[in-house]
Enzyme design. Structure first.
Site, PDB file in Angstrom:
ATOM      1  N   ASP A   1     -60.107  19.667  22.832  1.00  0.00           N
ATOM      2  CA  ASP A   1     -61.306  20.416  22.427  1.00  0.00           C
ATOM      3  C   ASP A   1     -61.870  19.844  21.153  1.00  0.00           C
ATOM      4  O   ASP A   1     -63.073  19.747  20.967  1.00  0.00           O
ATOM      5  CB  ASP A   1     -60.974  21.882  22.162  1.00  0.00           C
ATOM      6  CG  ASP A   1     -60.605  22.578  23.438  1.00  0.00           C
ATOM      7  OD1 ASP A   1     -61.279  22.357  24.442  1.00  0.00           O
ATOM      8  OD2 ASP A   1     -59.629  23.334  23.414  1.00  0.00           O
TER       9      ASP A   1
ATOM     10  N   HIS B   1     -56.881  23.138  21.158  1.00  0.00           N
ATOM     11  CA  HIS B   1     -56.218  22.145  22.002  1.00  0.00           C
ATOM     12  C   HIS B   1     -56.744  20.778  21.544  1.00  0.00           C
ATOM     13  O   HIS B   1     -57.938  20.646  21.247  1.00  0.00           O
ATOM     14  CB  HIS B   1     -56.608  22.310  23.466  1.00  0.00           C
ATOM     15  CG  HIS B   1     -56.084  23.545  24.121  1.00  0.00           C
ATOM     16  ND1 HIS B   1     -56.747  24.747  24.099  1.00  0.00           N
ATOM     17  CD2 HIS B   1     -54.971  23.748  24.863  1.00  0.00           C
ATOM     18  CE1 HIS B   1     -56.051  25.632  24.773  1.00  0.00           C
ATOM     19  NE2 HIS B   1     -54.974  25.073  25.258  1.00  0.00           N
TER      20      HIS B   1
HETATM   21  C1  XUL Z   1     -54.008  29.686  29.080  1.00  0.00           C
HETATM   22  C2  XUL Z   1     -53.734  29.950  27.681  1.00  0.00           C
HETATM   23  C3  XUL Z   1     -53.768  28.762  26.787  1.00  0.00           C
HETATM   24  C4  XUL Z   1     -52.772  28.794  25.698  1.00  0.00           C
HETATM   25  C5  XUL Z   1     -52.731  27.557  24.866  1.00  0.00           C
HETATM   26  O1  XUL Z   1     -54.037  30.787  29.864  1.00  0.00           O
HETATM   27  O2  XUL Z   1     -53.545  31.064  27.284  1.00  0.00           O
HETATM   28  O3  XUL Z   1     -55.054  28.594  26.326  1.00  0.00           O
HETATM   29  O4  XUL Z   1     -52.984  29.884  24.834  1.00  0.00           O
HETATM   30  O5  XUL Z   1     -52.626  26.410  25.619  1.00  0.00           O
END
Ligand code: XUL
Ligand code: CO
Length: 453
Positions: A112, A109
């Site tokens: 992060d 993300h």
């Molecule tokens: C949340 C989830 C996220 C997605 C990416 O439950 O799975 O981390 O994979 O945003």
């Protein structure tokens, strides 16, 4: 450079003796099944199983839960004189871990990888800086980016949603974030970009206009599609279903919901689905069911291969350990012809009690190994041609629709009256056993009895 995992030399070796029952092994950190370079029908295991480390859980997770918000995990690399310095340490730790584990891909993300700054401009600059550092690390190690995404759910501004927020100024902040994250993904050569609607859903209909919010979400995704195209982004966009948590009802509830949403808003051609095991559980489905729903629509893009815990109603994101689940999942991937744009992203976290850095090694090695074993099982099933999606069993069960009247029914060549006449002519059909228990035992034979070395 600081070494964050000095207790592991790396790379993790392959050692078929690891699981010798009763043996006092001195190498518990070894692969029993996973051999990166082992060829399976002409392709290495590494290519067939494109594992990706989830940066958020693995590097940034603190072990917090709703009853313990303070960090528990022992993570040196999260400290630094400033958030940006800490982010650099985290990047170092990430690439050390990836290299020692022999994992060739990662997913992140935006927040992060790089911290939120005091202003939107500073935030953007942080990301640009960290992306350049990540590019260097990728170059040095050969590790590649599988997919990235924008975190549109942690910051307080997103409390009432991002794209679905009633305030267009929040929509705009989210749009800016996606624009930057898409560019970061392109710069790092990521093959995908994920949209997971963290807070795109509702907690109460008393203040929610569901259709208005779904339209906002569609407008948001259209903007991203247009930008991706015009900016030369060559990766694949993914939508990731999740039924609930953090909202009570998410607009991307499950694969069937997502497919409907994409069709309704003219987005179908632009997205594949990123299907997560634990999200399937939250929707009341099995992972296999969700994968097949995506695959049958030609929309299976990538997998988040974590696992839920039975009886617990939230997203526990455990590491995968169950061979049966892994086999059923990989059988669908095999049936769909692989994952040209995606891979197997762990999206899993070690338990709060597993706070040692070393626990990260055991978690990943165990998960890679069980998937490697699952791949061997699926290959054997495929070679034997009985079980599985392309197997004899399913072919025979529906063979009546491949010829004669059955085929004509499916082609729409018969009226209801003609079918009725045929029903009278052929009379009562014999009842055939579904053989479920027999076949479940056969599946178990593949899982537990067949020698696969
Ligand atoms: C949340 C989830 C996220 C997605 C990416 O439950 O799975 O981390 O994979 O945003
Ligand atoms: Co996920």
């Amino acid at each position: 450079m600081t070494e964050y995992f000095p207790e592991v030399e790396g790379p993790i070796p392959y050692d078929p003796q690891r699981t010798r029952v009763g043996a006092r092994t001195r190498r518990p950190l070894a692969f029993r099944w996973y051999q990166a370079q082992r060829k399976i029908r002409g392709q290495t295991m590494e290519c067939r199983l494109k594992f990706a480390m989830a940066y958020w859980h693995t590097l940034r997770g603190a072990g917090a839960d709703p009853f313990g918000l303070d960090a528990v995990y022992d993570r040196d690399w999260t400290r630094g004189d400033s958030p940006l310095v800490a982010a650099k340490h985290t990047l170092d730790a990430a690439f050390e871990l990836l290299t020692k584990l022999g994992i060739r891909y990662y997913c992140f993300h935006d927040r992060d990888l790089s911290p939120e700054g005091a202003t939107p401009r500073e935030t953007r600059r942080n990301l640009e800086r960290m992306v350049e550092l990540a590019a260097d690390r990728q170059e040095q190690t050969g590790v590649r980016l599988l997919w990235a995404t924008a975190n549109l759910f942690s910051h307080p501004r997103y409390t009432h949603g991002a794209a679905t927020n009633p305030d267009p100024r929040v929509f705009a902040q989210a749009a800016a974030q996606v624009r930057q994250a898409l560019d970061a993904t392109r710069r790092l050569g990521g093959t995908g970009f994920v949209f997971w609607g963290g807070r795109e859903g509702y907690t109460s209909l008393i203040h929610t206009d569901m259709q208005q919010e779904r339209e906002q979400l569609a407008a948001f995704l259209h903007l991203a599609v247009d930008y991706a195209k015009s900016s030369g982004f060559e990766g694949q966009l993914f939508l990731e279903p999740k039924a609930r948590e953090p909202t009570v009802h998410q607009y991307d509830f499950d694969c069937a919901h997502c497919l409907n949403f994409l069709r309704e808003f003219d987005l179908f051609d632009h997205f594949l689905l990123n299907v997560e095991a634990n999200h399937a559980t939250l929707a009341g489905h099995s992972f296999e069911h969700e994968l097949l729903t995506a695959a049958d629509a030609g929309k299976l893009g990538s997998l988040d291969i974590n696992r839920g815990v039975e009886g617990v109603g939230w997203d526990t994101d455990n590491f995968p350990v169950d061979l049966r689940e892994c086999v059923l999942a990989l059988a669908v991937v095999d049936h769909a012809g692989g994952l040209p744009w995606g891979g197997l992203n762990f999206d899993a976290k070690v338990r709060r009690g597993s706070f040692r850095p070393l626990d990260l090694f055991f978690a990943h090695v165990g998960a890679m190994d069980i998937f490697a074993r699952a791949l061997l099982v699926v290959e054997r099933m495929r070679a034997d041609g009985i079980l599985g999606r392309g197997g004899r069993l399913l072919r025979e069960r529906y063979s009546g629709y491949r010829r004669g009247v059955g085929r004509r029914i499916l082609r729409g060549e018969m009226s209801l009256l003609e079918i009725e006449a045929w029903a009278e002519r052929v009379g009562e059909p014999p009842l055939v056993s579904g053989r479920q228990e027999e076949l479940e035992t056969l599946l178990n034979d593949y899982l537990y009895c067949t020698e696969l070395d």
